[in-house]
Scaffold this motif. Structure first.
Motif, PDB file in Angstrom:
ATOM      1  N   THR A   1       0.848  -1.190   0.000  1.00  0.00           N
ATOM      2  CA  THR A   1       0.000   0.000   0.000  1.00  0.00           C
ATOM      3  C   THR A   1       0.884   1.240   0.000  1.00  0.00           C
ATOM      4  O   THR A   1       1.716   1.419   0.890  1.00  0.00           O
ATOM      5  CB  THR A   1      -0.929   0.007   1.225  1.00  0.00           C
TER       6      THR A   1
ATOM      7  N   ALA B   1       0.794   5.259   0.189  1.00  0.00           N
ATOM      8  CA  ALA B   1      -0.053   6.382   0.618  1.00  0.00           C
ATOM      9  C   ALA B   1       0.318   7.633  -0.175  1.00  0.00           C
ATOM     10  O   ALA B   1       1.504   7.985  -0.281  1.00  0.00           O
ATOM     11  CB  ALA B   1       0.117   6.646   2.112  1.00  0.00           C
TER      12      ALA B   1
ATOM     13  N   THR C   1      -4.860   6.181  -1.466  1.00  0.00           N
ATOM     14  CA  THR C   1      -3.927   5.064  -1.460  1.00  0.00           C
ATOM     15  C   THR C   1      -3.898   4.388  -2.824  1.00  0.00           C
ATOM     16  O   THR C   1      -4.882   4.397  -3.566  1.00  0.00           O
ATOM     17  CB  THR C   1      -4.311   4.008  -0.403  1.00  0.00           C
TER      18      THR C   1
ATOM     19  N   GLY D   1       3.276   2.535   2.714  1.00  0.00           N
ATOM     20  CA  GLY D   1       2.670   2.684   4.043  1.00  0.00           C
ATOM     21  C   GLY D   1       3.004   1.555   4.970  1.00  0.00           C
ATOM     22  O   GLY D   1       3.637   0.598   4.683  1.00  0.00           O
TER      23      GLY D   1
END
Length: 190
Positions: A21, A23, A53, A190
């Motif tokens: 992920t 961000a 995201t 992230g």
């Protein structure tokens, strides 16, 4: 088997970000629009309140993107125009403080990608397809890995009930019905 580094990998000859992920960094991301004024002049504006995201899957076509934009953060360089865009004639920021994009599919297209999803402006949600590029990964001076992405599309603003306009004496309208959207995003794992 794909080659893998900490931040990117190669699959079928395409460089893609590492799985995970990412961000969106709002301080290094721009969401802009371009519309025509008087049918000839390009007017540009953008939004500074951006979050979201990018979830990169092992199979890139299973990845997803979600972006939220604060409508009150619009800026076009002219306070009167910004206030008009914020008004019920256009974005109605008091009633609709956010615009959202949620992806529904990602498909390869030449050296880039087609990113399809649902765009919500005001209380209307419609499908859109963006031309989407992964621009690479680089480390900032503090060693943080940042990925860069770019996406563009054109929409017919009246499809989202953004219908305010003024007819011109010589034909045409004050504000173009077609609006180009351009997003340049930087994101951190992230």
């Amino acid at each position: 088997m794909p080659e893998t580094t900490e931040t990117s990998r190669s699959i079928d000859g395409r460089v893609v970000p590492a799985v995970g992920t990412w961000a969106i960094d709002p301080t290094h991301t721009q969401a802009e629009f371009v519309a025509r004024h008087l049918m000839v002049t390009k007017v540009r504006g953008g939004f500074s309140d951006i979050s979201g995201t990018i979830v990169v899957a092992e199979d890139p076509s299973e990845s997803s993107v979600q972006v939220t934009i604060g409508t009150a953060s619009v800026s076009s360089g002219t306070e009167d125009r910004d206030n008009h865009v914020k008004s019920p004639d256009f974005l109605d920021v008091e009633q609709f403080p956010e615009m959202k994009f949620v992806s529904t599919s990602v498909e390869p297209a030449g050296s880039s990608w087609k990113l399809a999803g649902d765009l919500t402006i005001k209380d209307v949600t419609k499908p859109v397809t963006l031309d989407f590029e992964f621009l690479g990964v680089s480390a900032d001076p503090w060693g943080n890995q940042k990925a860069a992405f770019s996406a563009t599309t054109e929409i017919e603003r009246e499809d989202w009930n953004l219908t305010w306009n003024v007819p011109l004496d010589g034909g045409g309208v004050l504000v173009s019905k077609t609006v180009k959207l351009e997003i340049d995003a930087q994101a951190a794992m992230g």
